[in-house]
Every structure is written in C-alpha cells, then in structure tokens.
Design a protein around this motif. Structure first.
Motif, PDB file in Angstrom:
ATOM      1  N   ALA A 546       0.836  -1.196   0.000  1.00  0.00           N
ATOM      2  CA  ALA A 546       0.000   0.000   0.000  1.00  0.00           C
ATOM      3  C   ALA A 546       0.870   1.245   0.000  1.00  0.00           C
ATOM      4  O   ALA A 546       2.034   1.218   0.378  1.00  0.00           O
ATOM      5  N   SER A 587      -9.443 -11.610   1.126  1.00  0.00           N
ATOM      6  CA  SER A 587     -10.158 -10.348   0.928  1.00  0.00           C
ATOM      7  C   SER A 587      -9.469  -9.567  -0.190  1.00  0.00           C
ATOM      8  O   SER A 587      -8.299  -9.795  -0.497  1.00  0.00           O
ATOM      9  N   SER A 588     -10.218  -8.631  -0.784  1.00  0.00           N
ATOM     10  CA  SER A 588      -9.669  -7.801  -1.863  1.00  0.00           C
ATOM     11  C   SER A 588      -9.273  -6.416  -1.373  1.00  0.00           C
ATOM     12  O   SER A 588      -8.819  -5.586  -2.165  1.00  0.00           O
ATOM     13  N   THR A 589      -9.448  -6.146  -0.080  1.00  0.00           N
ATOM     14  CA  THR A 589      -9.077  -4.839   0.467  1.00  0.00           C
ATOM     15  C   THR A 589      -8.447  -5.016   1.837  1.00  0.00           C
ATOM     16  O   THR A 589      -8.690  -6.004   2.538  1.00  0.00           O
ATOM     17  N   TRP A 590      -7.649  -4.002   2.187  1.00  0.00           N
ATOM     18  CA  TRP A 590      -7.107  -3.942   3.534  1.00  0.00           C
ATOM     19  C   TRP A 590      -8.038  -3.089   4.395  1.00  0.00           C
ATOM     20  O   TRP A 590      -8.633  -2.114   3.925  1.00  0.00           O
ATOM     21  N   SER A 595      -9.051   1.702  -1.179  1.00  0.00           N
ATOM     22  CA  SER A 595      -8.694   1.020  -2.432  1.00  0.00           C
ATOM     23  C   SER A 595      -7.832   1.892  -3.338  1.00  0.00           C
ATOM     24  O   SER A 595      -7.038   1.377  -4.129  1.00  0.00           O
ATOM     25  N   THR A 598      -4.259   1.251  -2.401  1.00  0.00           N
ATOM     26  CA  THR A 598      -3.857  -0.156  -2.333  1.00  0.00           C
ATOM     27  C   THR A 598      -3.082  -0.526  -3.581  1.00  0.00           C
ATOM     28  O   THR A 598      -3.547  -0.315  -4.704  1.00  0.00           O
ATOM     29  N   THR A 601      -3.453  -6.261  -3.210  1.00  0.00           N
ATOM     30  CA  THR A 601      -4.548  -6.678  -2.336  1.00  0.00           C
ATOM     31  C   THR A 601      -4.127  -7.908  -1.526  1.00  0.00           C
ATOM     32  O   THR A 601      -3.144  -8.602  -1.867  1.00  0.00           O
ATOM     33  N   GLN A 604      -3.918 -10.965  -3.661  1.00  0.00           N
ATOM     34  CA  GLN A 604      -2.723 -10.943  -4.507  1.00  0.00           C
ATOM     35  C   GLN A 604      -1.470 -11.254  -3.697  1.00  0.00           C
ATOM     36  O   GLN A 604      -0.549 -11.912  -4.208  1.00  0.00           O
ATOM     37  N   CYS A 605      -1.425 -10.797  -2.442  1.00  0.00           N
ATOM     38  CA  CYS A 605      -0.277 -11.109  -1.587  1.00  0.00           C
ATOM     39  C   CYS A 605      -0.145 -12.613  -1.385  1.00  0.00           C
ATOM     40  O   CYS A 605       0.962 -13.176  -1.443  1.00  0.00           O
TER      41      CYS A 605
END
Length: 794
Positions: A546, A587-590, A595, A598, A601, A604-605
C-alpha cells in the motif's frame, strides 16, 4: 426681338460689333434674318453671347408666324439675361401698332416658365422724335402694365407683380439713316452698360437661372427640344437637369483623371507590398486637387446638384482608394503585431516580469498603431480604424495568452521534471531496501522536494500577476504531481515485487553477514537462514502492499507475517457445534487502507507468496543437497564394522600383496593416475551441478586431461634422464648404466634428423615410468620388510 425689318440686326452689329446679315434697302423690304442666329460680342467683358431673332409679323411665314414667334420668344427668354425689344417711336400710344401683340406673346411665354426669374426687358425706341424720353417712358410703362394685367396667369402667379419677372428699361436712339453720327454715339453709350453687366446692380437680372458656359450648349439643345415638343418649360427643373448632366460629366471626367493619375497609381502599387509612410497626406492632396478642379468647373451650376454630385464624386473616389487604405491598415496592423512579438520576446528573455512586459509592450505598440493610423488618415474620409485596432488588440491579447500558457506550461514542466528527477530514483532505492522506515523516509523526501519546488515556483509566478486562486491551483497541481510521481513509482515497483522478493531472499540466503557467498560446509542452519530470508521478503511485500503517504498506522505487516510465515495460515475458531476457518488474506481490500492507495490486495499477496515459495524452493533444496554432499565428502572413512570386516576377511589378500610387491606397485600407480584424473577433472565440483551435466562435462574433459598427464610425464622423464646422465659416471650401478644408455640413446635419437617428436615423447614417458617404478619398488620393498619384521614380532 421685334417686328420684321425694324433694324434689329443693324442695331446688334453696331452695339456688339457682330456681323449679322442686314437688310439691303435698295433691294426692297423683305425678311433678312431667318430663325435664330448667335454671335460672340467683341470686346465686352465678361464673355457675352448675342442672339438675332427672326422678326415677328412677317409675311414669309404666313400661318406659322405665330407658332415660331412664340417658340423663338420662349427660347430667348429661357436662355437670355437681357432682351432688347426693338420698336418705332411713332408707334408708342397706338393700340395695334405699338408691339402689343409682341409684348403679349412675351408675357404669355414667360408664364410658361413657371419661375419668377427676373429678366431685363430693354425697350429700344428707334428714330426718336422731338418728344422727350421722359414723356414717352410713362406711356410705354403704362401700356406694358396693362398688357401684363390682361395676360392669363397660372394660379400660383395670379397676383405676382411684373417686377418679379421683368426689370424694364427704356432707351431711345436717333434715326440711323438721318442722324447716323448721333445714332452711333448713342449706341456707344449704350454699349458701355453691357460691360460688367452681371455684377450686382448691373444691367442683367438676378441670374437665378444662369447656366455655366460649359453647359450652355447642352442646355440650349434641351430647351429647344422641350419648346418644339410644345411642353411647358420649367426652368428650375431644367436648370437642375442641366446641372445634373453637366456635373455628372465633370465628376466622371475627374474620376477618370484620378484613376489615371500617375502619383495615385504609384501609391496604389506601393501599398500592396508594404506600409507607405505619409500615405494619408499624399492621397489627401491628390483627392483635394481632384475635388478642387471639380468645384472650379461646376461652380456656376445649381448648388444642390453641384453639391450632390460632388458628394457622389467624393464617395466614388473614396470607394476607389478605400482598398488601398484598408491594405495600408493591414500592413500597419501586421507590422505592429510582428514588432510587438519581437519586443515582447526580447523583454521576456531579458528577465522582465511577464505581466509588466505584456502591459508595457501592448500599450507601446498600440500607441504606435494609433500614430500610424493618424499618418494614414485621409482628410476627405471619415473612416474609423477602431475595428482594425480592436483586431490588433485581440491578436496581441491572443498572443499574450498563448505565450502566457506556453510559459506557464514550460514553468510547470520544468518543476515537474525537477520533481521527477528528485523523487523517482530515491523512491526506487528506498522501496528496494524496504524496511520499517521506508515510507517515513519517502514522506520526508516528498515533503522536502515538493516544498522546495513549490517555493521556487511561487517566486517565478510573481511575474505573471496571477490571481490568488489560479496561483494556488497551480501550486496544488505541482504538489499533486509530486505525489503522483511517488505513487507511480510505487505502482511500478509493486508490479515487480515478486522480482524484488526473490532478489531479497537470494541476497540473504546465499550471502553471509559480510555479503560473501555462502559455502554450505554442513555447519550452517539452513532452516534459520531460510526463515530470516523469507521474513525479509514478507517485510518487503508488506511495504509494497500500500501507499502510505498519510502516516496512518496499519497492520499489513503483522497480518502477512502471521498468515504467511506461521505453520498455519488461518486461525481456528472452535465452538460447540461448528469449526470455521478465518483467513485474513481472503479479501480484496485492507481494513485500514482505501482502495485508491492499495497496490497489492491481500488475495494478490497470498498468490504472490505462493509463487515466491515455489520459485525459491529450488535454492533451498540445492543448499540442502550441497550441505549433505559436503558432509559425505568429508566423511571418507567407512564405518568401524566395515573396517573390522575388511581386516578379517581381507587378511589373505593383504598378505598376498605383501609377499608380491609388484601388485602393490601396480595398484599404487593406478591409484596415482586415478587421483591425478580426479583432481584435474574436478569430479567433485562437476557433480555438484547434477549427475547428468557432470557426466557430459567429464566425458568431454577425459581425453584432453589424459593427454595432458602423459605430456607432463614425458617432460618429467626427459628431465630425470638428463639429470641421471649428468650425475652417474660409467661403471656405476647397472640401473644407472641402463639409464645412461637410455639417455645416450635418446640423445642420439634426438640428434638424428629422422626421429620424430612423437618418439621422443614416448621415450621420455618410458624413462619416467622406469624411474617411478624403481622408486616405488624400493619404497614398497622397504615397507614390506618393515611389515615382515612387525608380523614376525607379533
């Protein structure tokens, strides 16, 4: 005018020095003058024309007498200022013989003119008697008034007095035949009255219907045409018509002359290419000359017509020269604009403030344009150059706006490039060495560089005299650009995070604390090293996950470490009925990061970590394999039980070898050769890269290595033979003698021209092997003797 054969022509010839035809009394009394004749009066100023009319009451015309009498009388009254009426003295006071029909005709004709144009009627009494003129004149005037009152008049002139139309004069002359000298003297006195007759108070009338000499011919033709057509002759309308025709002709002539004027043609040609100084003054002079010539030629025509035609001529001339005027204004505008651009650019290059330079240059060159417009002004025209000036102002404003936009864009690009240079490489370096202080260092770097750029740009913007909002907007855009550079670089590095992670892992895993390459000797803790390297990679991933320009705390690193480095990737939550798995990376967000900031995500990590582990697993495996191989290489002794078994089971073979030293020599030589091949070919090193690559490499290196060993043995043998020949004299040890002979043989052989280098190498090898065998046999023999003594002792 007057009755036929009343001496009209004789009077005119004597009075005006003309040459009209006179009646010859000796041939009888008959008609002499037919129609209307005209002559120029000699010696009288101003120029005077005289007409001799056909006499009235003549028998030659018969019934047409009255018609032509009225036509000629009307024509004479229409064109003449003074009308001489010839009458005999003895007819005054008579009813029929006193020229009353003639006077009645004159008055009736005058009414048809419908114009109170005052004409001088000069009654010339011929063959004056002893009756004084003072007694004759009242009677004559009374008769004239009675005739005027009896003449029918138009409604507009019913009450108009005789004096509005006629100025009556009475002159008496002696008889030409009886008193010629007295007649000529009286005529000479009368002639004097015709000099300067048109001056105020002169013999001529008010001359309201005067026609200039240049229009007399045309006017006379038109008057006679109207009279012949038996129409009412309106002299004012005729005057206007004549003035219209003649003024138009004069105007056309002057217009044509102006078009052919050499000076005008040169001016018109010159203005097509460039601005002509003094244009207005020169052209005004030419126009003034043209209009002055028109005025001088049309001065005696009707004033209204003359002025109207003059105005039309002026308009036509101005219409003719207007394109040249517009062209000169165009040159003036374009030239002023080009000069403005050059001066404006020079002012900016000299370091002058933009707004000050723009204002100063614009005012200066607009003033120059005004001066040029004054120089180009034509006095006869009332043309307005404001539209051209407005266009020049628009061009100047547009150019200033364009240059302003270009300069601001150039200034913005300058500081944007400066920020790109100041931020891109440092941010990349900071992200490459990701740690706890990475984003803090990036924020400090961003603030320092953006504040510096904003401060410098703010100083540069002072010269543009911008309003506060526009200025703040540009500075904000510059700050946003700086953030954009950092964000773009972060996104670029985030796209290569897997490469960075592998580089970080490889650096920490394959190198020690001194950055030296690791040698897996078997003492290293591969598990601990791997964990440390993976932790550093996870740290890098958490930094790149991020954008953290707002200094808000987050738990990305903690989440990644707990989920990726621990044995279990999820926390188990158990209750009495069900068991659920909670994965923070699913999840797709922190949670703490929007977003928009970011880069990677959580999902992706997790995917990147899986890929990272798969691609770094080989390095770990290779390290483990290298460590085990090293351990095996260092542990060359067999197990103790194997050693005991070898001693028990191989005792007989061992004793055989002891009793037969040649086996030992052969085995020892074979061992030496194999050991040499092992070292030269680096067998252990080749097998570190794998079995198949090692076999391929060893097969390629086997033959060259064997040849190299044989070559070196040959060289050593030659050196040993030469040394033996030098140190052992004849008659010594047989072995030495043998070596000496061999050396002698080799020397003779080498000296022979038919021996090849291949035979020399072979002999050297043989000699070398012989020397080695002697040494090895001696050594083995001594060893065996010692073993035998020990054995017998045991």
């Amino acid at each position: 005018m007057g009755p036929q054969s009343s001496g009209k022509s004789t009077l005119l010839n004597n009075l005006f020095k003309t040459n009209f035809r006179e009646m010859d009394a000796f041939k009888g009394r008959s008609q002499t003058t037919k129609g209307i004749w005209m002559a120029h009066c000699t010696g009288i100023e101003p120029c005077t024309l005289v007409m001799d009319l056909e006499g009235t009451d003549g028998r030659e015309r018969g019934e047409d007498d009255t018609a032509f009498e009225k036509q000629s009388a009307l024509f004479a009254l229409a064109v003449s200022d003074i009308v001489l009426i010839n009458m005999w003295c003895h007819d005054i006071g008579r009813e029929q013989a006193a020229n009353k029909p003639l006077l009645k005709t004159v008055f009736q004709v005058m009414m048809r003119l419908f114009s109170p144009r005052k004409t001088t009627l000069m009654f010339v009494i011929r063959d004056k008697t002893k009756t004084p003129l003072e007694n004759l004149e009242p009677v004559l005037r009374e008769d004239i008034q009675k005739i005027w009152d009896s003449v029918p008049k138009p409604q507009a002139h019913v009450s108009t007095p005789l004096g509005e139309f006629f100025n009556v004069e009475v002159v008496a002359l002696s008889s030409y035949e009886e008193k010629e000298e007295q007649f000529r003297e009286q005529v000479a006195n009368l002639r004097q009255r015709f000099f300067h007759s048109i001056v105020p108070g002169g013999l001529a009338g008010d001359r309201r219907g005067v026609v200039p000499a240049s229009g007399f011919s045309f006017s006379s033709q038109q008057i006679w045409k109207v009279i012949k057509d038996n129409k009412d002759l309106d002299l004012p309308a005729h005057k206007v018509m004549v003035a219209t025709v003649r003024c138009e002709e004069i105007a056309n002539e002057k217009y044509a002359e102006f078009g052919e004027n050499k000076e005008w043609c040169e001016i018109d040609e010159a203005v097509q290419t460039d601005f002509l100084p003094g244009f207005g003054k020169k052209l005004s002079s030419i126009l003034n000359i043209c209009l002055t010539e028109y005025d001088s030629e049309a001065t005696y025509f009707d004033e209204g017509v003359r002025s109207a035609k003059r105005k039309q001529l002026e308009e036509k001339l101005l219409q003719l020269v207007q394109p040249a005027y517009q062209t000169i204004l165009g040159h003036l505008r374009s030239g002023t604009f080009e000069k403005f651009k050059d001066a404006f650019e020079k002012a900016l290059n000299a370091g002058e403030g933009f707004s000050l330079a723009a204002t100063t240059c614009a005012e200066s060159f607009l003033a120059q344009f005004d001066e040029g417009c004054v120089d180009a002004v034509i006095n006869q025209a009332n043309w307005d150059a404001s539209k051209v000036k407005e266009k020049l102002k628009r061009d100047i404003d547009t150019h200033i706006t364009t240059v302003r936009a270009a300069k601001l864009s150039e200034l913005t690009s300058k500081f944007e490039k400066k920020l790109d240079h100041a931020l891109s490489a440092p941010v990349e370096v900071l992200l490459d060495g990701a740690n706890h202080e990475t984003w803090s260092s990036i924020r400090k770097l961003l603030k320092r560089e953006s504040d510096s750029a904003v401060s410098e740009m703010s100083c540069d913007l002072k010269g543009f005299d911008m309003d506060q909002n526009a200025r703040e907007d540009m500075l904000n855009k510059l700050q946003n650009h700086a953030k954009g550079v950092v964000e773009a670089k972060a996104k670029e590095e985030a796209a290569r995070v897997i490469i960075r992670m592998k580089d970080r892992f490889s650096m920490l895993f394959s190198h020690d604390s001194d950055s030296m390459p690791r040698v897996w000797t078997g003492n290293e803790d591969i598990r601990a090293i791997t964990k440390t390297a993976r932790f550093a990679s996870v740290k890098l991933l958490s930094v790149m996950a991020a954008i953290r320009l707002d200094n808000n705390p987050d738990t990305i690193e903690k989440t990644l470490c707990s989920c990726l480095l621990e044995q279990t990737s999820a926390h188990v939550v158990t209750d009495k009925s069900t068991t659920t798995m909670a994965d923070p990376l699913a999840s797709s967000t922190w949670e703490e990061i929007p977003s928009s900031r970011t880069l990677i995500t959580p999902v992706q990590c997790k995917s990147l970590w899986r890929q990272f582990k798969a691609e770094t697993e080989y390095s770990v495996t290779q390290a483990i394999s290298a460590q085990e191989a090293n351990k095996r290489n260092n542990n060359w002794l067999p197990p103790p039980w194997a050693i005991v078994a070898l001693l028990i089971l191989g005792f007989n073979e061992f004793m055989t070898l002891l009793r037969n030293p040649f086996y030992m020599a052969f085995i020892f030589v074979a061992f030496l050769v194999l050991k040499a091949l092992w070292v030269q070919m680096d067998v252990a090193g080749e097998f570190q890269h794998g079995a198949l690559p090692a076999l391929i490499a060893l097969s390629a290196k086997f033959l060259p290595t064997v040849m190299n060993i044989v070559r070196r043995l040959a060289e050593e043998g030659q050196k040993a033979a030469a040394q033996a020949a030098a140190n052992n004299p004849p008659g010594g040890d047989p072995t030495k003698n043998y070596e000496s002979e061999a050396n002698t043989t080799m020397s003779s052989t080498s000296s022979s021209d038919i021996r090849s280098s291949r035979n020399e190498n072979f002999i050297g090898v043989v000699c070398s092997l012989q020397a080695l065998l002697r040494r090895y046999i001696t050594t083995i023999w001594n060893c065996c003797s010692k073993f035998q003594s020990v054995f017998f002792f045991l």
